[in-house]
Design an enzyme around this catalytic site. Structure first.
Site, mmCIF file in Angstrom:
data_model
loop_
_atom_site.group_PDB
_atom_site.id
_atom_site.type_symbol
_atom_site.label_atom_id
_atom_site.label_comp_id
_atom_site.label_asym_id
_atom_site.label_seq_id
_atom_site.Cartn_x
_atom_site.Cartn_y
_atom_site.Cartn_z
ATOM 1 N N HIS A 78 0.844 -1.068 -0.113
ATOM 2 C CA HIS A 78 -0.023 -0.119 -0.134
ATOM 3 C C HIS A 78 0.716 1.010 0.140
ATOM 4 C CE1 HIS A 78 -2.664 2.863 1.829
ATOM 5 N NE2 HIS A 78 -3.841 2.199 1.150
ATOM 6 N N ASP A 114 2.383 -4.603 7.779
ATOM 7 C CA ASP A 114 1.007 -4.084 7.639
ATOM 8 C C ASP A 114 0.160 -4.945 7.563
ATOM 9 O OD1 ASP A 114 -1.466 -2.764 6.455
ATOM 10 O OD2 ASP A 114 -0.491 -2.092 4.607
ATOM 11 N N GLN A 166 -5.221 -5.766 6.233
ATOM 12 C CA GLN A 166 -6.080 -6.921 5.600
ATOM 13 C C GLN A 166 -5.933 -8.165 6.202
ATOM 14 O OE1 GLN A 166 -8.228 -5.765 3.564
ATOM 15 N NE2 GLN A 166 -7.502 -3.614 3.177
ATOM 16 N N LYS A 211 -11.401 -1.095 9.260
ATOM 17 C CA LYS A 211 -11.408 -2.121 8.607
ATOM 18 C C LYS A 211 -12.105 -3.549 9.304
ATOM 19 C CE LYS A 211 -8.413 -1.228 4.827
ATOM 20 N NZ LYS A 211 -8.349 0.311 4.909
ATOM 21 N N CYS A 218 -4.437 2.255 -4.197
ATOM 22 C CA CYS A 218 -3.504 2.966 -3.232
ATOM 23 C C CYS A 218 -2.330 1.760 -3.458
ATOM 24 C CB CYS A 218 -3.712 2.910 -1.727
ATOM 25 S SG CYS A 218 -5.052 4.105 -1.389
#
Length: 483
Positions: A192, A269, A272, A295, A438
């Site tokens: 991202h 990261d 997700q 999220k 992104c």
């Protein structure tokens, strides 16, 4: 107990039959939310009787109505009022943009409302009732986050505005203090923008070198290439856990081990992954990990950074102001211990409390249950989308050894993804994403400028996928009619 009359015999059926359905259900009140659809259950019953004169036994069957099994999506949808509405042209909303943001269940909205209605106050400062309660709830939310990702202590959790700010904190605080000219940062091209741009800015300031990991033929980041790039010059590895475009899952535990073998740190990261699967920072062995509340069924405006305690303790402040200090003098200041050192000013109090409630909600369902259900949904989405002529799906194909996340980024031959998304929304009420998500470097690498993306969460159903596929077929027919 349920009473049934069979051949003149009154039989009381144990209530445990219903409990087989109800126990451990993610929504304990789901029975009241369902229609009266039932499924006959054939039971083999055996009766015995004895007396001083005789004994006998007999066997018979009975049909008992029990609630039909429901999917996790059907069971939890009543908690998400936003999903039960009609949008453009009276179409039922089909929300498939969960990789961008998730919807919020009623308990989270109620928790946010309750904070502002009942005990709105600043934290850590006042001694009055409202401030004390707000502080307790805010710090309880931190403990919930720590437990959710299995941090060793709650002080390893820093509340931030979002994952982007959390990455920038690491870049400016840890990065500026620990990196120098010639040091290398290894990043994949599938990151991202928020996991690329801060390191570009940092590298320009200090002369560090960015090394990029490309993709394999299966369109997943090449972990062999990543391993080969690691050297004594490597000081930091930055990787996603789950790709927001490719739906691929990286072996973070292995990558962390490789990074540590050369003396490097690793930042993950997990935006997700944390909402969709069990994430254990101690088991993964990561140094830093970031995620966003919005999220994972929580409010916008808050996210968190996990950092190993010894690393956070060695890092200077990111922002200066109130709350992050120990003492302030005219010629210098001393700073609070983490996490307060990195939480300057009034934080997003209600939002953090809402995040804590979201974690309660997800934990009640069970993250493994969510993950297992989403794997099933992911395969169903991929198979049905892949069957449409002219559709190109990005990322690895699912298999026994490859589990995709519940999203598909795709293009349709001859159609622009924004046209697809617009028609799906305006004509069918289907909400998907179009653009570069992104992740422009990844799109450039794949030879495209944009893609469409359908992304699912546990409150989605196979019927949502069916509606999307039907609407997409109609969209393709519509645009092809002009050719």
């Amino acid at each position: 107990m349920t009473t049934s009359i069979m051949e003149g015999v009154v039989v009381k059926l144990p209530s445990s039959i219903s409990q087989l359905i109800i126990n451990n259900h993610p929504n304990p009140n789901y029975l009241s939310n369902l229609t009266t659809t039932t499924t006959p259950l054939k039971l083999l019953l055996s009766f015995k009787s004895s007396s001083s004169c005789y004994s006998y036994s007999t066997t018979t069957t009975a049909s008992v109505s029990v609630p039909a099994p429901v999917s996790l999506g059907h069971a939890t949808r009543p908690d998400f009022h936003i999903l039960h509405q009609k949008v453009n042209n009276g179409s039922n909303l089909v929300y498939l943009d969960n990789a961008a943001t998730s919807q919020k269940p009623s308990p989270v909205i109620d928790a946010l409302n309750n904070y502002y209605r009942s005990y709105n106050s600043n934290v850590h400062r006042g001694i009055h009732f409202l401030s004390a309660r707000a502080t307790d709830e805010y710090e309880m939310a931190r403990k919930k986050v720590a437990a959710f990702v299995n941090a060793s202590e709650s002080s390893e959790i820093v509340f931030m505005r979002n994952a982007t700010e959390a990455i920038n904190l690491v870049a400016y605080s840890w990065g500026l203090s620990n990196l120098k000219a010639g040091d290398e940062i290894v990043v994949t091209i599938a990151e991202h923008h928020s996991a690329i741009v801060p390191w570009q800015i940092l590298s320009e300031k200090i002369g560090a070198v960015l090394k990029f990991v490309s993709l394999t033929e299966d369109e997943v980041p090449d972990t062999k290439m990543l391993q080969d790039l690691l050297s004594k010059r490597t000081k930091l590895v930055v990787v996603h856990h789950v790709s927001n475009m490719l739906a691929s899952v990286l072996p973070v535990k292995n990558i962390a081990q490789w990074a540590h073998e050369v003396g490097a740190r690793i930042l993950v990261d997990a935006c997700q992954s944390v909402p969709h699967m069990v994430v254990d920072v101690q088991d993964l062995g990561v140094d830093f990990l970031v995620a966003s509340s919005h999220k994972m069924c929580g409010p916008t405006g808050v996210g968190f950074l996990y950092g190993k305690s010894e690393l956070l303790a060695s890092m200077p402040p990111f922002l200066g102001g109130g709350e992050m200090i120990s003492d302030v003098f005219l010629d210098h200041s001393t700073y609070a211990d983490p996490p307060s050192r990195f939480e300057a000013g009034t934080p997003a109090i209600g939002e953090a409390i809402g995040l804590g409630t979201a974690i309660d909600y997800l934990s009640q369902i069970g993250m493994q249950k969510i993950h297992d259900y989403e794997v099933e949904l992911a395969n169903y989405l991929y198979e049905n989308l892949h069957a449409i002529p002219g559709v190109r799906i990005y990322g690895p194909a699912p298999s026994q050894s490859v589990h995709r996340a519940a999203l598909c980024s795709f293009n349709v031959e001859g159609l622009h993804p924004t046209d697809i998304a617009t028609f799906l929304d305006q004509q069918h009420g289907v909400a998907i994403r179009s653009g570069h998500h992104c992740a422009q470097p990844l799109h450039w690498h794949l030879g495209i400028s944009a893609s469409a993306r359908a992304s699912l969460y546990f409150y989605n159903t196979k019927e949502d996928v069916d509606d999307f596929i039907s609407a997409l077929n109609d969209t393709i027919v519509f645009f092809n009619s002009f050719k």
